[in-house]
Design an enzyme around this catalytic site. Sequence first.
Site, short mmCIF file in Angstrom:
data_model
loop_
_atom_site.label_atom_id
_atom_site.label_comp_id
_atom_site.label_asym_id
_atom_site.label_seq_id
_atom_site.Cartn_x
_atom_site.Cartn_y
_atom_site.Cartn_z
N LYS A 124 1.11 -0.94 0.20
CA LYS A 124 0.03 0.19 -0.26
C LYS A 124 0.84 1.26 -0.32
O LYS A 124 0.42 1.97 -0.77
CB LYS A 124 -0.75 -0.07 1.40
CG LYS A 124 -1.84 1.07 1.48
CD LYS A 124 -3.29 1.79 0.43
CE LYS A 124 -3.58 2.51 0.43
NZ LYS A 124 -4.45 3.34 -0.37
N CYS B 274 -3.77 10.98 1.28
CA CYS B 274 -2.64 10.12 1.01
C CYS B 274 -1.20 10.14 0.83
O CYS B 274 -0.61 9.86 1.43
CB CYS B 274 -3.47 9.20 0.15
SG CYS B 274 -5.02 7.74 0.32
#
Length: 454
Positions: A238, A292
């Site tokens: 991720k 993010c």
Amino acid sequence: MSERAELAAPLYGSDRSESAQREAFTRGEYPVTVYGLGKMGLPIATVFAETTGTVTGVDIDESVVDRVNDGDCHVRNEPGLDEAVADLVADGALRATTDGAAAAEGARIHVVIVPTLITEDHQPDTSVVTSVARDIAEGLAPGDLVCVESTLPPGTCRDVLAPLLRYESGLDDGEFGIAFCPERTSSGRALADVRGSHPKVVGGVDAESTRAAALAYDELTTNEVIPVSDTTTAEAVKVFEGLYRDVNIALANELARFTGELGIDVREAIDVANTQPYCDIHDPGPGVGGHCIPYYPYFVLNWLETPAPLLATAREVNDATPVHVVDLLEARIEERGDSLAGSTVVVLGITYRAGVAETRASPAIDICRTLDDRGATVYASDPLVDAEGIPATWVHPEEVGAIDADAVVLATDHEEFDAIDWDAYPSSTVLIDTRDALDDDGLERDVYVVGRGP
């Protein structure tokens, strides 16, 4: 430790056949609690509820909990989510509470989707995740499975969450499962992404954790489930995705700075370079925003001991890009014999992305601050958010044309701005398009596009 271990059959460590476990999962025999009902958590809870019919969502915000229990969706601009939440709540498949420990008591599968924060000095802050883990530990029972979807610094499940859950619950290794199963969703398409736009990655602290998590997510998604070696590998997957994008965007933003000196359309050069199959340069823009990409590099830079100078440089480039946009604007104003100080500038778009009501790390905010620092009078317009906390006066998108602006910066290309009559601005007004969003086929005035030039 929970005393209700026998109330529902376990998925972790089950001696049932795989087909029986799958049927039990979809019949709701493994009650699910989802911790975090934000813009990613609510869609994840929704898909679990669609699949199992037995989901409790937990959030610390009472207004969020009340709205969900009323069948009202607080997350905006997510196609299909409003209707799905209303239907699932009406059917009794989804409910919400602020009491995480109580919700943990009734769950066999615990899904964590709360943010990992960054401190002011860019240190990863896992306090929200560990707080949720403590609530889970109060209700954790043998056979439970904890699935963490929150993005974490690699090694967090192994080195932080697993020891914490063991200590707080009194359970030993092998009595419960932990798997890292990162969310791979984007705002504006969250339901589609959770249901299967991308393969689902799962990695457990042991083989049984990986097996149980893979089985559950295989029922949730129409896409492939990819088991990896362990939780740290899954966490790295991720984070690496975000690092790739940050570095690639930094490359594009740096290339865009060559536009003036080379006298070329850099975006054209990038587009043609990308026809070679080993080249995939992203588009330049005003910087990098959202919850993010601007944060994930610090999950490596300030978590691991190994130096990462490339990641640090990419962050510096992207953080400096909003200032570069203002530099371009100031140069254009000075070419016309004026000064940025005392000029009136309208910034179109405050959110970091079109159609998404999220301002975290938005480059548009840094553009506003830099303009203000240089003495400009700043107006900002956005159809989704106001200018609270930003050194700018908010103006409705429909009223933008009424401002006597010396310059306009298109920072976020919301579709609401399509209605603006750009030709109505005087030729003396400087227009900066940071997104290459203006179709100049019919424009009769000068526009400076970042990466293309005038």
